[in-house]
Design a protein around this motif. Structure first.
Motif, PDB file in Angstrom:
ATOM      1  N   ASN A 110     -31.402  16.842  14.597  1.00 10.92           N
ATOM      2  CA  ASN A 110     -31.923  15.474  14.772  1.00 10.92           C
ATOM      3  C   ASN A 110     -31.664  14.940  16.183  1.00 10.92           C
ATOM      4  O   ASN A 110     -31.958  13.786  16.487  1.00 10.92           O
ATOM      5  CB  ASN A 110     -31.313  14.532  13.730  1.00 10.92           C
TER       6      ASN A 110
ATOM      7  N   LEU B 250     -10.809  10.682  15.646  1.00 11.13           N
ATOM      8  CA  LEU B 250     -11.404   9.758  14.690  1.00 11.13           C
ATOM      9  C   LEU B 250     -12.465  10.456  13.864  1.00 11.13           C
ATOM     10  O   LEU B 250     -13.009  11.476  14.279  1.00 11.13           O
ATOM     11  CB  LEU B 250     -12.057   8.591  15.430  1.00 11.13           C
ATOM     12  N   SER B 251     -12.762   9.860  12.728  1.00 10.80           N
ATOM     13  CA  SER B 251     -13.863  10.356  11.921  1.00 10.80           C
ATOM     14  C   SER B 251     -15.153  10.287  12.753  1.00 10.80           C
ATOM     15  O   SER B 251     -15.427   9.286  13.393  1.00 10.80           O
ATOM     16  CB  SER B 251     -13.966   9.477  10.677  1.00 10.80           C
TER      17      SER B 251
ATOM     18  N   GLY C 261     -16.190  14.977  15.808  1.00  6.63           N
ATOM     19  CA  GLY C 261     -16.718  16.337  15.944  1.00  6.63           C
ATOM     20  C   GLY C 261     -15.783  17.433  15.450  1.00  6.63           C
ATOM     21  O   GLY C 261     -16.040  18.611  15.678  1.00  6.63           O
TER      22      GLY C 261
ATOM     23  N   SER D 273     -15.096  18.606  12.328  1.00  7.86           N
ATOM     24  CA  SER D 273     -15.695  19.533  11.363  1.00  7.86           C
ATOM     25  C   SER D 273     -16.733  20.413  12.039  1.00  7.86           C
ATOM     26  O   SER D 273     -16.823  21.615  11.759  1.00  7.86           O
ATOM     27  CB  SER D 273     -16.352  18.765  10.216  1.00  7.86           C
TER      28      SER D 273
END
Ligand SMILES: Nc1ncnc2c1ncn2[C@@H]1O[C@H](COP(=O)(O)OP(=O)(O)O)[C@@H](O)[C@H]1O
Ligand SMILES: [Mg+2]
Lengths: 254, 347
Positions: free
Chosen positions: A15, A38-39, A42, A44
C-alpha cells in the motif's frame, strides 16, 4: 563473523507505507537481543524480514554467511527451518493435540505426504516430548492445544520452535498477552534456551523492566529507523524519551 | 508512487461515474417503459399500442432525461448505488422523489403485468376449483404409498450421491478460489479471478436447467438429476468453502510457514484444521437443500418423487398427488430439523 548481519534494510508494504527505512545491525551467535520501540515502529516487520516471512524491498540480510534477502522455494524453506519463531498470540493449531502441535515444528524436514498422514517417526515423537519437557509441560502432550491457558500455549509454541533445532529464535512480543508472573516464566524459558543451548534469541518487547532483566543487548526502533544500539544499562532517561516520546514514564511504571 | 495512486483513484471514480450513468439510463428506461407500455394503456383500458419508433423515442428520451438529472444536479439513484457523492439539500430531495417514482411505477406496473386479480382469486368458480383440489389433496390415496416411498428413496439418494461426489471436487477447488491463498502471485490472482467467474456462471444457472440438459445427455432419470445437482453443489460449496478459507486466522499460517513448511503443508496444517467444522456444517446443509432441489428437478426428468408427482398430476389424479405432497413435506421437514440439530452440535 556475526551470525546475522542486516544492512540498510528497507521494507515498503504494497500500500506504499514504508515500515523500515534503512536499518543496519549485527547479531553475534549466542546473543539475547531485544528490540524495543513504540507500537507501529516496525518491530514485527523487522522480525518477519529476518526469517523471510516477508521479502524486504531493499538492503541485505546475511545469515550464517549466506545472503538470504531474496531467496525463494527450497533455500527459503531451509532458511526458515533454521529459525524458530514465537508470536504474541501463540498461533497454535486449535483442536490439535499439544504433541502434534510440537511435531509441526518438524514439517520443514519431513515428507509432505508422511506428515499429512500423521506418520511422524518415533524419533521425532521422542524429540517432541523432550521439547515439551524442556518447557515443563510434557504431561499435557495429549491435551487439545486450545484447552490450555495462555502461558501454557506459549510454552507449547516454544517447544514447537525447539523442534526445529533452530540456530536462532525470533519472538514477537511473546508475553504481551500474558499476565506479569506468567510473563516471567515464559521469558525464563527463553533465557534458558539462550544460555543452555546457546540459541541466539531476538525478541521484541514492550516493557523496559523485562528488557533490563533478560537482554544482553538492545536495539530500538522509531518510525522504521534504528535509534539505539547498545547495552540495556545504557538506556538513559534521555534515550528513553527519544524512543518512547512523552509517554516514557508511564511505560516504565508497568 | 503517489502519482500512480492518484491515477488509480481517477480511473476508479471515472468507472463509477460511467456505471452510475448506465444504471440511471436503464432505470429511467424501465420506469418510462412501464408507464408508456403498461400503466397508461391499462388506465385507458386499451391494449398496448404497437411497439414502434414512437415508443422507442419516448423511452429513450425518458431515459436520457432521467440520467441527465444525475449528471447535471448530482442527484441520481445510480450515484447513490455506486457510492458517489450526492450533494446535501435539493439534490437529496430529488433523489428521494426519483426513488419513490421508480418504486411506485414498478408496483403498479408489476400488478398489471402479473395479472393480479382479486376477483378471480375470490370468485365463486375460483373458490370451487380450490375446494376441489384441496379436497383431493386432503383425502390422499394411500395405495400409492409404496411406490411413493420407493421414489422418495431415489430422490434422497440422488441428493446424497450428488453431495458425496461434489464434496471432494469442491474441497480441491476451494483453495484456488480463495483470495488469501492465491493473492501471493499475479498468476495466482488470475487463476482466482477466472475460477470465481466460472463458478458464478455455474451457480447462476439453476439446477433445473442443468437437469434439462442432462436428461437429454444421459436420458431421463435419477442420474441426470444427480449430475445437475453435482454442478450446482460444486459451485455453491466451493464458494462457501473458499469464503471460509478467506476467513481463517492468519496467525497459524504464519507460524506453520515459519517452520519451513511447504505450501501444501501450510494448507493442510494451518488452514484445513480451522475449516473442517464449518465445511462439515455447510455440507450437511447442502445435502438438505439438495433433497428439496432433487424433488423439483424430478419435475423435468430428474427421476424420483418429482417425476412421479408430475405423472400423477398429468393424469389429474389429485388424491395420489395429495399423498406425494404429504410425503415430500414430511421428509423435507424432518431433514430440516435433523440437519439443523447436527449443525448445532458441530459448533
Ligand atoms: N500488511 C501491512 N500493510 C501495510 N502496512 C502495514 C502492514 N503491516 C504493518 N503495517 C504498518 O507498518 C508499520 C509497522 O508495523 P509493525 O512492524 O507491525 O510495528 P510494531 O510491531 O512495531 O508494532 C505500522 O505503521 C503498520 O501499520
Ligand atoms: Mg508488532
Amino acid at each position: 563473523m556475526p551470525l546475522l548481519s542486516v544492512r540498510n534494510l528497507t521494507h515498503t508494504y504494497p500500500n506504499g507505507f514504508q515500515a523500515l527505512k534503512g536499518i543496519s545491525f549485527d547479531v553475534e551467535a549466542g546473543e539475547f537481543l531485544v528490540v524495543i520501540g513504540l507500537s507501529g515502529s516496525g518491530k514485527s516487520t523487522l522480525l518477519r524480514c529476518l526469517n523471510r516471512l516477508i521479502e524486504p524491498t531493499g538492503g541485505t540480510i546475511t545469515f550464517d554467511g549466506k545472503d538470504v534477502t531474496h531467496i525463494a522455494n527450497d533455500p527459503l524453506r531451509k532458511h526458515r527451518g533454521q529459525i524458530g519463531m514465537i508470536f504474541q498470540h501463540f498461533n497454535l493449531i486449535p483442536r490439535h493435540s499439544v504433541l502434534n502441535n510440537v511435531l509441526y515444528g518438524a514439517l520443514g524436514s519431513t515428507g509432505t505426504l508422511t506428515a499429512m498422514l500423521g506418520r511422524f517417526s518415533e524419533e521425532l515423537r521422542t524429540r517432541a516430548l523432550e521439547a515439551l519437557r524442556v518447557v515443563g509441560i510434557a504431561e499435557k502432550s495429549g491435551v487439545r492445544a486450545d484447552a490450555l491457558s495462555g502461558g501454557q500455549q506459549q510454552r507449547v509454541a516454544i517447544a514447537r520452535a525447539l523442534m526445529q533445532q533452530p540456530r536462532m529464535l525470533l519472538a514477537d512480543e511473546p508475553v504481551a498477552s500474558l499476565d506479569p508472573s506468567t510473563s516471567h516464566s515464559v521469558m525464563t524459558y527463553l533465557e534458558r534456551i539462550n544460555k543452555d543451548m546457546g540459541t541466539t534469541v531476538i525478541c521484541n518487547l514492550h516493557f523496559l523492566s523485562l528488557v533490563r532483566q533478560y537482554a544482553t543487548r538492545v536495539i530500538a526502533l522509531k518510525d522504521g529507523q534504528l535509534v539505539f544500539n547498545g547495552s540495556p544499562h545504557d538506556i538513559t532517561e534521555e534515550w528513553f524519551t527519544t524512543i518512547y516520546g512523552e509517554d516514557a514514564v508511564e511505560v516504565e511504571i508497568r | 508512487m503517489v502519482k500512480m495512486r492518484w491515477k488509480w483513484r481517477f480511473v476508479n471514480v471515472l468507472m463509477k461515474r460511467m456505471m452510475s450513468i448506465v444504471i440511471d439510463l436503464l432505470l429511467g428506461a424501465t420506469v418510462v417503459a412501464l408507464i408508456e407500455r403498461v400503466i397508461v394503456p391499462s388506465l385507458m383500458d386499451v391494449k398496448p399500442w404497437a411497439f414502434g419508433p414512437m415508443s422507442i423515442g419516448i423511452i429513450i428520451s425518458g431515459a436520457i432525461l432521467w440520467a441527465l438529472i444525475g449528471v447535471l444536479r448530482g442527484a441520481s439513484l445510480g450515484r447513490l448505488y455506486t457510492g458517489l457523492d450526492v450533494p446535501e439539500g435539493q439534490a437529496r430531495t430529488i433523489v428521494t422523489h426519483l426513488g419513490w417514482i421508480a418504486l411506485t411505477a414498478c408496483i403498479i406496473g408489476g400488478w398489471i403485468i402479473t395479472d393480479i386479480s382479486p376477483i378471480e382469486f375470490l370468485s365463486g368458480e375460483g373458490l370451487q376449483g380450490a375446494g376441489r383440489i384441496f379436497g383431493a389433496l386432503l383425502t390422499p390415496e394411500f395405495d400409492v404409498i409404496g411406490e411413493a416411498l420407493a421414489a422418495m428413496v431415489v430422490t434422497i439418494f440422488t441428493a446424497f450421491m450428488a453431495t458425496v461426489v461434489a464434496v471432494p471436487l469442491s474441497f480441491l477447488l476451494s483453495f484456488p478460489a480463495a483470495r488469501n491463498v492465491m493473492a501471493t502471485s499475479p498468476l495466482g490472482k488470475t487463476i482466482y479471478m477466472g475460477l470465481r467467474i466460472i463458478l458464478n456462471i455455474m451457480r447462476s444457472m439453476e439446477p433445473i436447467i442443468w437437469a434439462i440438459i442432462f436428461s437429454v445427455w444421459v436420458g431421463i432419470g435419477p442420474f441426470a438429476g444427480m449430475l445437475a445437482l453435482v454442478i450446482h453443489t460444486v459451485a455453491s460449496l466451493t464458494k462457501q468453502y473458499s469464503e471460509q478459507i478467506e476467513d481463517v486466522n492468519a496467525g497459524p499460517i504464519e507460524a506453520i510457514s515459519a517452520t519451513g513448511a511447504n505450501r501444501i503443508q501450510v494448507l493442510w496444517f494451518a488452514i484445513v484444521p480451522q475449516c473442517v467444522i464449518p465445511f462439515l456444517s455447510f455440507t450437511i446443509y447442502r445435502w438438505d437443500i439438495n433433497v428439496r432441489m432433487a424433488t423439483i428437478i424430478g419435475f423435468v426428468g430428474g427421476g424420483g418423487i418429482g417425476t412421479l408427482l408430475t405423472q400423477y398430476q398429468g393424469l389429474a389424479r389429485y388424491h395420489e398427488v395429495g399423498t406425494l405432497v404429504i410425503l415430500i413435506t414430511a421428509v423435507v421437514w424432518i431433514l430440516d430439523v435433523v440437519s439443523a440439530r447436527v449443525r448445532e452440535a458441530l459448533r
